[in-house]
Scaffold this motif. Structure first.
Motif, PDB file in Angstrom:
ATOM      1  N   LYS A  96       0.838  -1.185   0.000  1.00 12.00           N
ATOM      2  CA  LYS A  96       0.000   0.000   0.000  1.00 12.00           C
ATOM      3  C   LYS A  96       0.881   1.246   0.000  1.00 12.00           C
ATOM      4  CE  LYS A  96      -3.961  -2.270   0.656  1.00 12.00           C
ATOM      5  NZ  LYS A  96      -5.076  -2.268  -0.319  1.00 12.00           N
ATOM      6  N   TYR A  97       0.254   2.379  -0.316  1.00  6.78           N
ATOM      7  CA  TYR A  97       0.974   3.654  -0.329  1.00  6.78           C
ATOM      8  C   TYR A  97       0.678   4.439   0.944  1.00  6.78           C
ATOM      9  CZ  TYR A  97       2.243   8.432  -1.595  1.00  6.78           C
ATOM     10  OH  TYR A  97       2.778   9.702  -1.607  1.00  6.78           O
ATOM     11  N   ARG A  98       1.719   5.045   1.515  1.00  6.76           N
ATOM     12  CA  ARG A  98       1.540   5.918   2.680  1.00  6.76           C
ATOM     13  C   ARG A  98       2.184   7.276   2.390  1.00  6.76           C
ATOM     14  NH1 ARG A  98       3.005   3.081   7.842  1.00  6.76           N
ATOM     15  NH2 ARG A  98       0.794   2.487   7.755  1.00  6.76           N
ATOM     16  N   SER A  99       1.417   8.334   2.577  1.00  2.39           N
ATOM     17  CA  SER A  99       1.898   9.690   2.328  1.00  2.39           C
ATOM     18  C   SER A  99       2.793  10.152   3.472  1.00  2.39           C
ATOM     19  CB  SER A  99       0.722  10.651   2.182  1.00  2.39           C
ATOM     20  OG  SER A  99       1.167  12.002   2.176  1.00  2.39           O
ATOM     21  N   LEU A 100       3.990  10.655   3.141  1.00  2.00           N
ATOM     22  CA  LEU A 100       4.858  11.219   4.165  1.00  2.00           C
ATOM     23  C   LEU A 100       4.332  12.553   4.662  1.00  2.00           C
ATOM     24  CD1 LEU A 100       8.499  10.379   3.016  1.00  2.00           C
ATOM     25  CD2 LEU A 100       7.485   9.882   5.243  1.00  2.00           C
TER      26      LEU A 100
END
Length: 299
Positions: A96-100
């Motif tokens: 999955k993608y996680r926003s910094l």
């Protein structure tokens, strides 16, 4: 588009159409993890390819993925428009993608597309033309940039080019001069690549290429020497609009363009090959290049 670069001549080409991977037609970068799985920065997100199946990993708001990088622990970083982050495994084992930006609560002004991601000891740098960000594992730091400036990684250094200052680099959170970097004032530097014999190859858009003594390996009182690198790709680059360049595993250099495909030269500057539609590729607009562990070139 996959090109096997084993010998000079007509390369073996395999084209992958959007209907094959069921995503946007354009890609802007490729990385490979330690298992051999490939990941592409695609207009619809991040494409994962294990050699058999394609999988699309969406990022926030279904944004475009326009830059990608991977560290030594297989952590994949992704850049988009006014957005960047990384991939992680969920409890279900899905990437999955996680926003910094969301994770840190960092709220910068709106910025442009991330054009490059560079991983060095001091952190992960996200270059977005008008901004440069660094993630050190716990917090974000940013620098303002102008769109005419450029940023690139050379070994473990983050280099910057500006028209009226030439080459500079980041040290201890400040921007400092590169010895001999003023030589490139007014020369539109596109990238800095490794060369041999303690030299670097400086690629410009409008002034050809130059070899320079590696300023990070010189003695304290020494000054780098710059010489013109005469080669058979300058005219090609000037007339086809350079989009990307890289040093290949065998020491050759590849230059991809907007209108003329990709040119490869050796370390002496001799043209080795031009890979374009005549070679069997789908088109001659090559946004980026990536080479896998089997030395195949992905365009």
């Amino acid at each position: 588009q996959n090109v096997e670069q084993y010998e000079v001549g007509m390369p073996f080409v395999r084209n992958y159409a959007p209907k094959d991977y069921k995503a946007f037609s354009q890609n802007w970068g490729m990385v490979q993890d330690s298992r051999g799985v490939l990941y592409f920065a695609n207009g619809d997100g991040v494409l994962e390819y294990d050699g058999v199946r394609w999988k699309l990993i969406r990022i926030i708001n279904k944004y475009v993925a326009c830059a990608i990088a991977i560290d030594q622990k297989d952590k994949i970083y992704v850049g988009s428009s006014s957005e960047f982050g990384y991939l992680y495994y969920s409890r279900e084992g899905e990437l999955k993608y996680r926003s910094l930006l969301d994770k840190t609560g960092f709220k910068p002004e709106k910025f442009n597309y991330v054009r490059g991601i560079f991983i060095v000891k001091s952190g992960v740098y996200f270059w977005a033309e008008d901004k440069l960000f660094r993630w050190n594992g716990s917090k974000l730091k940013s620098w303002n940039m102008k769109r005419t400036e450029r940023c690139f990684k050379y070994c473990d250094n983050i280099l910057l080019w500006k028209k009226n200052t030439g080459l500079r680099y980041i040290k201890n959170d400040s921007i400092q001069k590169v010895r001999g970097g003023e030589f490139f004032i007014g020369k539109n530097v596109f990238n800095v690549l490794e060369y041999k014999e303690n030299k670097i190859l400086v690629v410009t858009v409008d002034s050809g290429m130059y070899l320079m003594s590696d300023p990070f390996k010189l003695r304290a009182n020494a000054y780098p020497v710059q010489t013109k690198f005469y080669n058979q790709a300058d005219y090609y680059i000037e007339h086809n609009q350079l989009l990307y360049c890289t040093r290949l595993n065998n020491g050759n250099y590849a230059f991809s363009t907007l209108r003329g495909g990709t040119a490869i030269i050796d370390a002496k500057g001799t043209l080795v090959q031009i890979i374009d539609s005549k070679s069997g590729l789908q088109n001659e607009t090559h946004n980026s290049l990536g080479q896998d562990k089997q030395n195949a070139l992905w365009i």
